[in-house]
Design a protein around this motif. Structure first.
Motif, PDB file in Angstrom:
ATOM      1  N   ASN A  41      36.051  12.747  67.649  1.00 26.69           N
ATOM      2  CA  ASN A  41      36.547  13.800  68.528  1.00 26.69           C
ATOM      3  C   ASN A  41      35.877  13.811  69.894  1.00 26.69           C
ATOM      4  O   ASN A  41      36.059  14.754  70.667  1.00 26.69           O
ATOM      5  CB  ASN A  41      36.360  15.160  67.850  1.00 26.69           C
ATOM      6  CG  ASN A  41      37.007  15.197  66.472  1.00 26.69           C
ATOM      7  OD1 ASN A  41      38.218  15.112  66.342  1.00 26.69           O
ATOM      8  ND2 ASN A  41      36.188  15.303  65.436  1.00 26.69           N
ATOM      9  N   TRP A  88      45.955  16.629  65.953  1.00 25.37           N
ATOM     10  CA  TRP A  88      44.656  16.229  66.521  1.00 25.37           C
ATOM     11  C   TRP A  88      44.823  15.779  67.971  1.00 25.37           C
ATOM     12  O   TRP A  88      44.052  16.192  68.843  1.00 25.37           O
ATOM     13  CB  TRP A  88      44.061  15.112  65.672  1.00 25.37           C
ATOM     14  CG  TRP A  88      42.879  14.415  66.280  1.00 25.37           C
ATOM     15  CD1 TRP A  88      41.599  14.877  66.387  1.00 25.37           C
ATOM     16  CD2 TRP A  88      42.876  13.098  66.866  1.00 25.37           C
ATOM     17  NE1 TRP A  88      40.792  13.942  67.000  1.00 25.37           N
ATOM     18  CE2 TRP A  88      41.555  12.840  67.301  1.00 25.37           C
ATOM     19  CE3 TRP A  88      43.848  12.126  67.049  1.00 25.37           C
ATOM     20  CZ2 TRP A  88      41.210  11.633  67.923  1.00 25.37           C
ATOM     21  CZ3 TRP A  88      43.503  10.933  67.659  1.00 25.37           C
ATOM     22  CH2 TRP A  88      42.198  10.696  68.085  1.00 25.37           C
ATOM     23  N   THR A 139      41.334  20.039  64.672  1.00 22.79           N
ATOM     24  CA  THR A 139      42.669  20.496  65.068  1.00 22.79           C
ATOM     25  C   THR A 139      42.694  22.010  65.222  1.00 22.79           C
ATOM     26  O   THR A 139      41.906  22.730  64.601  1.00 22.79           O
ATOM     27  CB  THR A 139      43.728  20.093  64.023  1.00 22.79           C
ATOM     28  OG1 THR A 139      43.410  20.694  62.762  1.00 22.79           O
ATOM     29  CG2 THR A 139      43.790  18.582  63.854  1.00 22.79           C
TER      30      THR A 139
END
Length: 477
Positions: free
Chosen positions: A165, A230, A393
């Protein structure tokens, strides 16, 4: 004399010519379907279709009971060829649909009992069936051993923690590695989908029933939604335009790699990211993208388009060679239309076998893409992380709220929205602290003291309260 009014005779089977020129069944009663299946007129196509779809009009135990009784009641001299056909049907069943016997202990026990009865019959002179019997039993045993061993080859240990991420750490190497690992995960789940699962998914009444009856289809759908969400979240979380454009650029590079790997499932998931309303409205961000990246998105969106019943997507799918990961949504849509647009019965009593042909055609195409990615090596850490929710998410409404804040909204409105969110968060923290204090009152004194001494980890809530001591003192006064 004979009456001019003759009683109309009920028809138990309607025949038709199949595409290969063989005689086939259009509709029939269950008994007539069983009878045709074991007759010399039965084609390979009919037998394959029957084994793929029989659960839509009967059950496995009824099917095996019919085959067992027919075999054991046959006379070698008069019905030797029919009994041999029964044996071949059972062998095809075990070879191609062995999961039926894995998932149903009663069915497996019936099969074992059937085999033992055949052993007794063999002693009476039916030795010609011995080879088929041995292969059939061996197939079940080998499959059981595969299940016990696990059959997984995950690859070596990870040498570092992948920055899933954190796009500031992504390079071309990270893009390629992520694409290969998400492709392996998608293929691993997709290849486990059985015909029974995909048929049940279309007919399931609710989400819980889908999870229970179709675990692998549910996982594949979940992986699609998670990857798409995502991508949307990573874009909408970037407040600065430069960072946001960089993330979009990385995601488009990832889209290209997934497409190159023939991962159409993952490719469409990321295309869904860019067509999501929260991202599609970010005009300034799209304008800052390199023309090459924008053209890539337009090109792949066109080549995998859903328009005209996925005509462009189907053309591309049929033009490439496995290994590949198809988009499961196309097959689910096709089966839904077939199920809703064709009755189960013809003339109120005959099983509509034409509908079974249509269903079988969809399932056969879905099942043919199981060639593994032998040139890709699984990273054990990344596979575990991807399968267990490592991708961050937000829900759709939150992503859209963030999208409006970062682009296209009056600054004063954006600041006001952030202040409201901050106040709501502070109120939530106070409420949680109050609940924690009430809970601590019922704890032993030693535990109570450790709580107030700050030894308990409250998930970072204490950190949010730093600097708020003076305000608390004023409220107490």
């Amino acid at each position: 004399g004979d009456s001019i009014f003759e009683e109309e005779k009920q028809v138990d089977i309607l025949m038709q010519e199949e595409s290969d020129g063989c005689l086939g069944v259009k509709a029939a009663t269950l008994d007539k379907l069983f009878e045709f299946l074991t007759s010399c007129e039965c084609s390979v196509f009919f037998r394959k279709t029957f084994l793929l779809t029989y659960r839509s009009f009967t059950d496995s135990l009824t099917f095996l009971s019919y085959l067992t009784s027919l075999y054991l009641s046959s006379n070698e001299e008069e019905d030797g060829t029919r009994s041999l056909r029964v044996m071949r049907i059972v062998k095809n069943w075990v070879d191609d649909f062995v999961y039926d016997f894995e998932e149903e202990p009663d069915l497996l026990n019936r099969l074992i009992s059937f085999c033992s009865e055949i052993e007794e019959v063999k002693k009476k002179g039916w030795a010609a069936h011995g080879a088929l019997l041995e292969k059939m039993i061996g197939r079940v045993k080998r499959k059981e051993e595969e299940v016990e061993d696990g059959g997984e080859n995950e690859g070596g240990e990870a040498t570092y923690l992948f920055p899933f991420n954190n796009f500031s750490q992504w390079t071309e190497i990270e893009v390629e590695k992520f694409a290969s690992q998400i492709t392996l995960l998608n293929f691993k789940t997709y290849s486990k989908i059985t015909p029974k699962e995909i048929m049940n998914y279309v007919k399931a009444k609710n989400v819980e029933e889908k999870k229970k009856l179709c675990p692998n289809v549910t996982k594949v759908v979940g992986q699609f939604n998670e990857l798409s969400n995502w991508g949307t979240t990573m874009i909408c979380r970037r407040c600065q335009l430069k960072e946001r454009v960089a993330v979009m650029s990385h995601l488009l590079s990832l889209l290209q790699k997934l497409f190159d790997l023939n991962n159409l499932h993952g490719s469409l998931a990321l295309i869904a990211t860019f067509t999501n309303s929260a991202v599609a409205r970010l005009k300034s961000s799209f304008e800052r993208l390199e023309p090459q990246k924008r053209n890539l998105l337009v090109d792949l969106t066109t080549r995998l388009s859903h328009l005209s019943s996925y005509k462009a997507y189907r053309n591309h799918l049929h033009s490439i060679a496995p290994p590949l990961v198809p988009y499961i949504g196309v097959y689910l849509t096709d089966l839904t239309f077939i199920n809703d647009g064709n009755p189960d019965l013809v003339e109120k009593r005959l099983i509509n076998f034409n509908k079974c042909y249509l269903v079988a055609n969809v399932i056969v195409e879905n099942q043919q893409y199981h060639t593994p990615y032998i040139y890709l090596i699984a990273d054990k850490h990344m596979q575990y992380s991807l399968a267990n929710g490592c991708l961050e998410t937000e829900n759709e409404s939150e992503n859209y709220r963030l999208s409006k804040l970062i682009e296209g909204t009056d600054p004063e409105i954006a600041i006001e929205s952030l202040l409201k969110s901050e106040r709501a968060l502070k109120q939530k923290i106070k409420k949680l602290e109050l609940q924690a204090s009430l809970c601590s009152c019922s704890l032993p004194s030693s535990t109570h003291n450790s709580f107030h001494s700050g030894n308990w980890d409250l998930g970072g809530l204490g950190e949010e309260r730093e600097g708020g001591g003076e305000e608390d003192e004023r409220e107490e006064q």
